[in-house]
Design a protein around this motif. Structure first.
Motif, PDB file in Angstrom:
ATOM      1  N   LEU A  80       0.740  -1.266   0.013  1.00 60.13           N
ATOM      2  CA  LEU A  80       0.018   0.156   0.064  1.00 60.13           C
ATOM      3  C   LEU A  80       1.002   1.155  -0.091  1.00 60.13           C
ATOM      4  O   LEU A  80       1.532   1.550   1.095  1.00 60.13           O
ATOM      5  CB  LEU A  80      -1.140  -0.037   1.232  1.00 60.13           C
ATOM      6  N   GLN A  81       1.118   1.985  -1.127  1.00 62.86           N
ATOM      7  CA  GLN A  81       1.700   3.197  -1.252  1.00 62.86           C
ATOM      8  C   GLN A  81       0.581   4.311  -1.023  1.00 62.86           C
ATOM      9  O   GLN A  81      -0.427   4.564  -1.340  1.00 62.86           O
ATOM     10  CB  GLN A  81       2.290   3.330  -2.694  1.00 62.86           C
ATOM     11  N   MET A  82       0.956   5.191   0.075  1.00 63.61           N
ATOM     12  CA  MET A  82       0.251   6.085   0.995  1.00 63.61           C
ATOM     13  C   MET A  82       0.866   7.374   0.400  1.00 63.61           C
ATOM     14  O   MET A  82       1.962   7.637   1.116  1.00 63.61           O
ATOM     15  CB  MET A  82      -0.055   5.947   2.226  1.00 63.61           C
ATOM     16  N   ASN A  83       0.266   8.458  -0.515  1.00 66.01           N
ATOM     17  CA  ASN A  83       0.903   9.644  -0.585  1.00 66.01           C
ATOM     18  C   ASN A  83      -0.108  10.533  -0.133  1.00 66.01           C
ATOM     19  O   ASN A  83      -1.298  10.452   0.175  1.00 66.01           O
ATOM     20  CB  ASN A  83       1.336   9.766  -2.131  1.00 66.01           C
ATOM     21  N   SER A  84       0.360  11.955  -0.030  1.00 69.08           N
ATOM     22  CA  SER A  84      -0.323  13.122   0.416  1.00 69.08           C
ATOM     23  C   SER A  84      -1.248  12.751   1.780  1.00 69.08           C
ATOM     24  O   SER A  84      -2.221  12.871   1.865  1.00 69.08           O
ATOM     25  CB  SER A  84      -1.456  13.348  -0.627  1.00 69.08           C
ATOM     26  N   LEU A  85      -0.450  12.144   2.546  1.00 70.18           N
ATOM     27  CA  LEU A  85      -0.837  11.948   3.958  1.00 70.18           C
ATOM     28  C   LEU A  85      -1.355  12.966   4.607  1.00 70.18           C
ATOM     29  O   LEU A  85      -0.984  14.075   4.612  1.00 70.18           O
ATOM     30  CB  LEU A  85       0.228  10.985   4.796  1.00 70.18           C
ATOM     31  N   LYS A  86      -2.632  12.740   5.404  1.00 73.11           N
ATOM     32  CA  LYS A  86      -3.433  13.582   6.167  1.00 73.11           C
ATOM     33  C   LYS A  86      -3.246  13.123   7.634  1.00 73.11           C
ATOM     34  O   LYS A  86      -3.265  11.881   7.695  1.00 73.11           O
ATOM     35  CB  LYS A  86      -4.797  13.612   5.616  1.00 73.11           C
ATOM     36  N   PRO A  87      -3.562  13.965   8.378  1.00 71.63           N
ATOM     37  CA  PRO A  87      -3.594  13.703   9.823  1.00 71.63           C
ATOM     38  C   PRO A  87      -4.620  12.707  10.256  1.00 71.63           C
ATOM     39  O   PRO A  87      -4.519  11.736  11.091  1.00 71.63           O
ATOM     40  CB  PRO A  87      -3.663  15.022  10.706  1.00 71.63           C
ATOM     41  N   GLU A  88      -5.673  12.929   9.535  1.00 75.58           N
ATOM     42  CA  GLU A  88      -6.998  11.760   9.732  1.00 75.58           C
ATOM     43  C   GLU A  88      -6.591  10.457   9.254  1.00 75.58           C
ATOM     44  O   GLU A  88      -7.154   9.480   9.242  1.00 75.58           O
ATOM     45  CB  GLU A  88      -8.046  12.446   9.139  1.00 75.58           C
ATOM     46  N   ASP A  89      -5.372  10.347   8.591  1.00 73.59           N
ATOM     47  CA  ASP A  89      -4.930   8.742   8.115  1.00 73.59           C
ATOM     48  C   ASP A  89      -4.379   8.246   9.116  1.00 73.59           C
ATOM     49  O   ASP A  89      -3.724   6.924   9.151  1.00 73.59           O
ATOM     50  CB  ASP A  89      -3.805   9.017   6.993  1.00 73.59           C
ATOM     51  N   THR A  90      -3.980   8.900  10.419  1.00 74.98           N
ATOM     52  CA  THR A  90      -3.425   8.239  11.540  1.00 74.98           C
ATOM     53  C   THR A  90      -4.253   6.902  12.119  1.00 74.98           C
ATOM     54  O   THR A  90      -5.552   7.188  12.225  1.00 74.98           O
ATOM     55  CB  THR A  90      -3.178   9.469  12.618  1.00 74.98           C
ATOM     56  N   ALA A  91      -3.779   5.880  12.266  1.00 75.18           N
ATOM     57  CA  ALA A  91      -4.465   4.588  12.432  1.00 75.18           C
ATOM     58  C   ALA A  91      -3.611   3.453  12.625  1.00 75.18           C
ATOM     59  O   ALA A  91      -2.243   3.491  12.073  1.00 75.18           O
ATOM     60  CB  ALA A  91      -5.567   4.323  11.532  1.00 75.18           C
ATOM     61  N   VAL A  92      -3.952   2.509  13.115  1.00 79.05           N
ATOM     62  CA  VAL A  92      -3.314   1.328  13.039  1.00 79.05           C
ATOM     63  C   VAL A  92      -3.562   0.337  11.796  1.00 79.05           C
ATOM     64  O   VAL A  92      -5.048   0.432  11.519  1.00 79.05           O
ATOM     65  CB  VAL A  92      -3.541   0.294  14.216  1.00 79.05           C
ATOM     66  N   TYR A  93      -3.023   0.250  10.998  1.00 76.09           N
ATOM     67  CA  TYR A  93      -3.193  -0.543   9.577  1.00 76.09           C
ATOM     68  C   TYR A  93      -3.082  -1.916   9.714  1.00 76.09           C
ATOM     69  O   TYR A  93      -1.906  -2.285  10.130  1.00 76.09           O
ATOM     70  CB  TYR A  93      -2.402   0.043   8.485  1.00 76.09           C
ATOM     71  N   TYR A  94      -4.004  -2.580   9.281  1.00 76.03           N
ATOM     72  CA  TYR A  94      -3.914  -4.043   9.183  1.00 76.03           C
ATOM     73  C   TYR A  94      -4.157  -4.922   7.708  1.00 76.03           C
ATOM     74  O   TYR A  94      -5.054  -4.209   7.227  1.00 76.03           O
ATOM     75  CB  TYR A  94      -5.169  -4.603   9.945  1.00 76.03           C
ATOM     76  N   CYS A  95      -3.365  -5.774   7.717  1.00 74.36           N
ATOM     77  CA  CYS A  95      -3.232  -6.541   6.399  1.00 74.36           C
ATOM     78  C   CYS A  95      -4.270  -7.664   6.435  1.00 74.36           C
ATOM     79  O   CYS A  95      -4.430  -8.102   7.680  1.00 74.36           O
ATOM     80  CB  CYS A  95      -1.951  -7.036   6.065  1.00 74.36           C
ATOM     81  N   ASN A  96      -4.865  -7.905   5.375  1.00 69.04           N
ATOM     82  CA  ASN A  96      -6.041  -8.977   5.462  1.00 69.04           C
ATOM     83  C   ASN A  96      -6.031  -9.632   4.055  1.00 69.04           C
ATOM     84  O   ASN A  96      -5.653  -9.114   2.819  1.00 69.04           O
ATOM     85  CB  ASN A  96      -7.441  -8.167   5.574  1.00 69.04           C
TER      86      ASN A  96
END
Length: 121
Positions: A80-96
């Motif tokens: 997962l390439q994440m660009n233009s990150l925002k503060p609201e993207d703050t989280a624990v990210y889980y692979c599924n």
């Protein structure tokens, strides 16, 4: 029987980029869909993006145009390439992943342990 190992994550500034990777291992016959969910403090876990084997990617509206999911840079992996990150993207990210187990052909939904992404200046 099937495990997911995540890597990447960490701290990024607003507007910055991070890349998450996830690799499946174990008694794998095949993997259908792989994807990423996230859970912010005090909120429910939500889908970020997923992609089926040979299929098109699907994204949450909140990340369209900023995040890109891709499969199989190595066997049974998802990035997962994440660009233009925002503060609201703050989280624990889980692979599924949805995996079919070798020999038994049992279908399992498997989760990684999660990796923290913090977007802050």
């Amino acid at each position: 029987q099937v495990q997911l190992a995540e890597s990447g994550g960490g701290l990024a500034q607003p507007g910055g980029s991070l890349r998450l990777s996830c690799a499946a291992s174990g008694s794998i016959f095949s993997i259908n869909a792989m994807g990423w969910y996230r859970q912010a403090p005090g909120k429910q876990r939500e889908l970020v993006a997923f992609i089926r084997s040979g299929g098109m990617p699907n994204y949450a509206d909140s990340v369209k145009g900023r995040f890109t999911i891709s499969r199989d840079s190595a066997p049974n992996t998802v990035d997962l390439q994440m660009n233009s990150l925002k503060p609201e993207d703050t989280a624990v990210y889980y692979c599924n992943a949805g995996a079919t187990v070798r020999d038994t052909y049992k279908y399992l939904e498997v989760w990684g342990q999660g990796t923290l992404v913090t977007v802050s200046s």
